[in-house]
Scaffold this active site. Structure first.
Site, PDB file in Angstrom:
ATOM      1  N   ASP A  11       0.863  -1.191   0.000  1.00 12.51           N
ATOM      2  CA  ASP A  11       0.000   0.000   0.000  1.00 12.51           C
ATOM      3  C   ASP A  11       0.897   1.237   0.000  1.00 12.51           C
ATOM      4  OD1 ASP A  11      -2.424   1.534   0.142  1.00 12.51           O
ATOM      5  OD2 ASP A  11      -2.017   1.883   2.251  1.00 12.51           O
ATOM      6  N   SER A  12       0.298   2.369  -0.364  1.00 17.77           N
ATOM      7  CA  SER A  12       1.054   3.627  -0.334  1.00 17.77           C
ATOM      8  C   SER A  12       1.424   4.002   1.104  1.00 17.77           C
ATOM      9  CB  SER A  12       0.222   4.740  -0.956  1.00 17.77           C
ATOM     10  OG  SER A  12      -0.945   4.938  -0.177  1.00 17.77           O
ATOM     11  N   CYS A  74      -4.270  -1.532  -2.148  1.00 23.35           N
ATOM     12  CA  CYS A  74      -4.425  -0.096  -2.372  1.00 23.35           C
ATOM     13  C   CYS A  74      -5.300   0.061  -3.608  1.00 23.35           C
ATOM     14  CB  CYS A  74      -3.048   0.508  -2.613  1.00 23.35           C
ATOM     15  SG  CYS A  74      -3.055   2.224  -3.100  1.00 23.35           S
ATOM     16  N   GLU A 159      -2.959   9.226   7.672  1.00 21.81           N
ATOM     17  CA  GLU A 159      -1.495   9.102   7.701  1.00 21.81           C
ATOM     18  C   GLU A 159      -0.887   9.975   8.799  1.00 21.81           C
ATOM     19  OE1 GLU A 159       0.909   7.266   5.750  1.00 21.81           O
ATOM     20  OE2 GLU A 159      -0.856   6.085   5.249  1.00 21.81           O
ATOM     21  N   CYS A 193     -11.109   2.862  -0.496  1.00 26.11           N
ATOM     22  CA  CYS A 193      -9.721   3.224  -0.177  1.00 26.11           C
ATOM     23  C   CYS A 193      -9.396   2.515   1.128  1.00 26.11           C
ATOM     24  CB  CYS A 193      -9.576   4.732  -0.005  1.00 26.11           C
ATOM     25  SG  CYS A 193      -7.959   5.212   0.646  1.00 26.11           S
ATOM     26  N   HIS A 195      -7.442   3.074   3.429  1.00 27.35           N
ATOM     27  CA  HIS A 195      -7.255   3.910   4.622  1.00 27.35           C
ATOM     28  C   HIS A 195      -8.586   4.193   5.339  1.00 27.35           C
ATOM     29  CE1 HIS A 195      -3.348   4.776   2.859  1.00 27.35           C
ATOM     30  NE2 HIS A 195      -3.011   5.497   3.914  1.00 27.35           N
TER      31      HIS A 195
HETATM   32  N1  DGL Z   1      -4.901   3.294   0.561  1.00 28.19           N
HETATM   33  C1  DGL Z   1      -4.905   3.688  -0.768  1.00 28.19           C
HETATM   34  C2  DGL Z   1      -6.146   3.316  -1.528  1.00 28.19           C
HETATM   35  O1  DGL Z   1      -6.732   2.317  -1.198  1.00 28.19           O
HETATM   36  C3  DGL Z   1      -4.244   4.938  -1.229  1.00 28.19           C
HETATM   37  C4  DGL Z   1      -4.328   6.165  -0.567  1.00 28.19           C
HETATM   38  C5  DGL Z   1      -3.398   7.204  -1.118  1.00 28.19           C
HETATM   39  O2  DGL Z   1      -2.192   6.968  -1.083  1.00 28.19           O
HETATM   40  O3  DGL Z   1      -3.884   8.231  -1.578  1.00 28.19           O
HETATM   41  O4  DGL Z   1      -6.540   3.974  -2.454  1.00 28.19           O
END
Ligand code: DGL
Length: 275
Positions: A11-12, A74, A159, A193, A195
């Site tokens: 993931d990012s 992600c 984050e 997402c 997150h």
């Molecule tokens: N967690 C990520 C997603 O599912 C990316 C969030 C990001 O880096 O902007 O899209």
């Protein structure tokens, strides 16, 4: 001779940890290697080319570290990089290696979840702009109407460990209201997402009762289990000692502090550079 290795989870940043914990609950005997590109997060506002480049670097690193199977935990990377990696990068490599995304398993679950057949997607600007969810949903369930809303502040809130702060309420409410104004028949909202489950309490607080909120971990982990069952040759290439290690492009100390909040456990983490 191909050496078996851990399953790579990318993931990012920290968002993929929400997927990893569900996968580990369902498949505790497997080994996992998690990579968070925390130094370059968020990906959601970056161009197609940059997300592809960063994701490719991450996948190659996980391959070099012994993974034969990598999950892009992600949505942004799944939306903007998965197809290129599968069609352009993998054929040039050892053909046994595989990379899977998380959009398709989420979409597959929708049929049983929505009754009104109106579905909302909350995701990063990149995922919304890619149209990956509407395209995938149209392929599988043409009768479902899909509406999306980009929430560019939500990943930075998570984050920066501000997800529980009062300031987060404003941004959470704003995007849920926007989405439901676009389509008041929505009965199911996908948190597109990884997150966003970390904002779940606030998302529930501002979502009218009766609307289902779908997080992806359950569906992604079930789909991975099924994939490994259907592909025994890949299953044999996944080691099974129940370990989990972590890599970050940020400092190991910062990752350790933040990840232990999300995972509720001490983590073994190493800092690396991606190129
Ligand atoms: N967690 C990520 C997603 O599912 C990316 C969030 C990001 O880096 O902007 O899209």
């Amino acid at each position: 001779m191909i050496q078996p290795g851990p399953i790579g989870i990318f993931d990012s940043g920290y968002g993929g940890l929400t997927i990893l914990s569900q996968i580990r609950n369902l498949l505790p005997e497997y080994d996992f290697l998690y990579l968070g590109d925390n130094a370059r997060t968020p990906y959601g506002t970056r161009s197609f080319q940059v997300v592809y480049e960063f994701t490719s670097q991450a996948v190659n690193t996980l391959f070099e570290m012994g993974c034969q199977l990598v999950i892009l935990a992600c949505n942004t990377a799944s939306a903007k990089a998965l197809r290129n990696i599968q069609q352009l990068d993998l054929p040039k490599m050892d053909s046994q290696k595989r990379v899977l995304g998380i959009i398709r398993p989420t979409v597959e679950a929708l049929d049983e979840l929505t009754q009104s057949r109106h579905v909302g997607i909350l995701a990063t600007a990149g995922t919304i702009k890619s149209q990956s969810y509407p395209l995938e949903i149209k392929k599988l369930f043409p009768d479902i109407t899909v509406c999306g809303e980009a929430c560019p502040m939500w990943v930075p809130l998570v984050e920066n460990n501000e997800g529980q702060s009062e300031g987060a309420d404003y941004f959470v409410k704003k995007h849920i209201d926007n989405l439901l104004q676009k389509d008041s028949d929505i009965d199911t909202i996908i948190l597109g997402c990884t997150h966003y489950p970390l904002l779940l309490d606030k998302i529930r607080k501002y979502t009218p009762e009766g609307i289902k909120i779908v997080t992806q971990g359950e569906y992604v982990s079930q789909s991975l289990k099924e994939y490994l069952r259907r592909h025994p040759q890949m299953d044999e290439l996944c080691t099974k000692e129940g370990t989990c290690r972590f890599l970050t492009t940020e400092s190991a100390e910062i990752f350790r502090q933040n990840a232990s909040v999300f995972l509720k456990e001490a983590v073994h983490v190493r800092s690396i550079a991606l190129k």
